[in-house]
Each structure stands twice: as C-alpha cells, then as structure tokens.
Design an enzyme around this catalytic site. Structure first.
Site, PDB file in Angstrom:
ATOM      1  CG  MET A 136      -0.272  -0.037   2.548  1.00 57.53           C
ATOM      2  SD  MET A 136      -1.405  -0.445   3.918  1.00 57.53           S
ATOM      3  CE  MET A 136      -1.771  -2.175   3.598  1.00 57.53           C
ATOM      4  CB  CYS A 137       1.335   4.015   1.070  1.00 63.73           C
ATOM      5  SG  CYS A 137       1.835   5.723   1.327  1.00 63.73           S
ATOM      6  CB  ILE A 138       5.393   5.066  -1.385  1.00 65.87           C
ATOM      7  CG1 ILE A 138       6.444   5.411  -2.456  1.00 65.87           C
ATOM      8  CG2 ILE A 138       6.074   4.524  -0.133  1.00 65.87           C
ATOM      9  CD1 ILE A 138       5.899   6.194  -3.636  1.00 65.87           C
TER      10      ILE A 138
END
Length: 220
Positions: A136-138
C-alpha cells in the site's frame, strides 16, 4: 489452523519509516478477521531521521529500522532475515516513506532504484509459491524490481511515481483512495492509502478491502 500473515515494516513514522495508521489499520483488520500475523523488519540503520513536527532532517542522529519498527509492533517483532515464507500464507507491506528510503532507495533513485536485498530474498518465495502479496501507499512502486515486470499495481494517480513504475516495467493502474487493484495472475493486491487519503477513514476503507482480498486469495 489459523491463517498466518507476515507484515513487513520499515521503521516508525510516515516520513522515515512505516506509516503508523496504515500499519495499525492492517493489523486491526487482520485481527478482526481472526488472522494471525507476525511483524518483521530489517535490522539495518535508517536512511535518516525526520523530525515529524517540522519535517526537517535531524542531523547527527541515527536509528535502527528494526528497533523503530518494534514501537509499532509493541515489541513483538523479528528481523527480516528470519522470515520463512513456508510458515506464512501471505505477506503485507504497509507504506510510509520507509519503503522508499529503508526498504529501497526509490526516494533518491526513482526508476533506477534497487530494493533491499534481504527484502527481495524474503518476498521471492512468496511469489514463487503464489502466496498473496499486499502493498500500500508508496510500497507498490517497488514491485517491478521486487517481483518482476508486467504486474499491475496502483499508488493512486501521482504522475511522477506512476511514470517511474512504468519505466521499471510495471503496469500502473489509476485508482481511488477507497479502492484496490488486484493482479490475479500474480496474486498482488495494492491500494493508494495515504498517497491519496486525507482522512484516516478513507485510508481504512481501501486498506480493509486489501486485507479482505488477501484473505480471499489465501483460500484459492
């Protein structure tokens, strides 16, 4: 027997480690589903230390990624090189800039980045055994170098990061904060989380969907 999920952390704090809300929401959803988990982190020095109040680098201070990650795991954590894929049914990587600074050098190198070798070695057996992998995210930006080209992922719709993913041979899919992207062939699930979220409830919706889909894939 209860399902077992490995959660790989990269420190403690969005600017220089694992994103705290993303990690907590991941562990919460696993617990709500009755899934056992174990946290891991590399036993290495952090890239640098950020004062999260000012956003400035703290000069002359050094911290250890495993020790910092232990803050999030309430001390119940193991070194990444102790992770044995055969003991787990899936693996999840929360985001935070630790993924781009400690688990790789993406923050500095962009599409020329290299992931941490111990992370490559930890994830390869999961991928080879077709065990689900959530990021998730970066963290999805690492997928082309971690798992290979041609895998569909999302970080939301940031043009510079999505462009870097494409340059590395990945397949980026634009995605809303509350949604997920699933590469069924490679059994990889991703969500933007705080690449887009402005509220913890927005991040929670996508993260819960990711964990739910990982749960479903463990049954297939």
């Amino acid at each position: 027997m209860s399902k077992q999920v490995a959660v790989i952390l990269s420190g403690c704090g969005v600017q220089d480690g694992s994103e705290i809300y993303e990690t907590t929401l991941t562990l919460l959803r696993l617990d709500q589903l009755g899934i056992s988990y174990r946290c891991f982190a590399p036993d290495i020095a952090q890239h640098h230390v950020i004062d999260h109040r000012s956003g400035e680098t703290v000069e002359g201070e050094s911290r250890n990624v495993l020790m910092e990650s232990a803050r999030l795991a309430r001390g119940d954590i193991s070194a990444l090189d102790e992770l044995e894929a055969e003991e787990f049914d899936a693996v999840i990587l929360p985001g935070g800039f630790g993924a781009a600074k400690n688990l790789s050098n993406f923050a500095e190198a962009g599409s020329d980045m290299e992931p941490l070798e111990s992370l490559v070695e930890a994830l390869a057996p999961f991928h080879e055994a077709r065990k689900p992998i959530g990021l998730m995210c970066i963290a999805p930006a690492l997928v082309p170098k971690l798992l290979g080209p041609g895998i569909a992922v999302t970080i939301g719709h940031d043009p510079s990061v999505s462009g870097a993913i494409s340059s590395m041979g990945g397949l980026h899919r634009s995605c809303g904060v509350e949604e997920i992207v699933v590469d069924f062939e490679n059994r990889v699930v991703t969500t933007p989380a705080y690449m887009l979220a402005t509220r913890i409830s927005e991040a929670a919706t996508g993260i819960f969907k990711l964990v739910d889909r990982i749960d479903e894939l463990m049954d297939l």
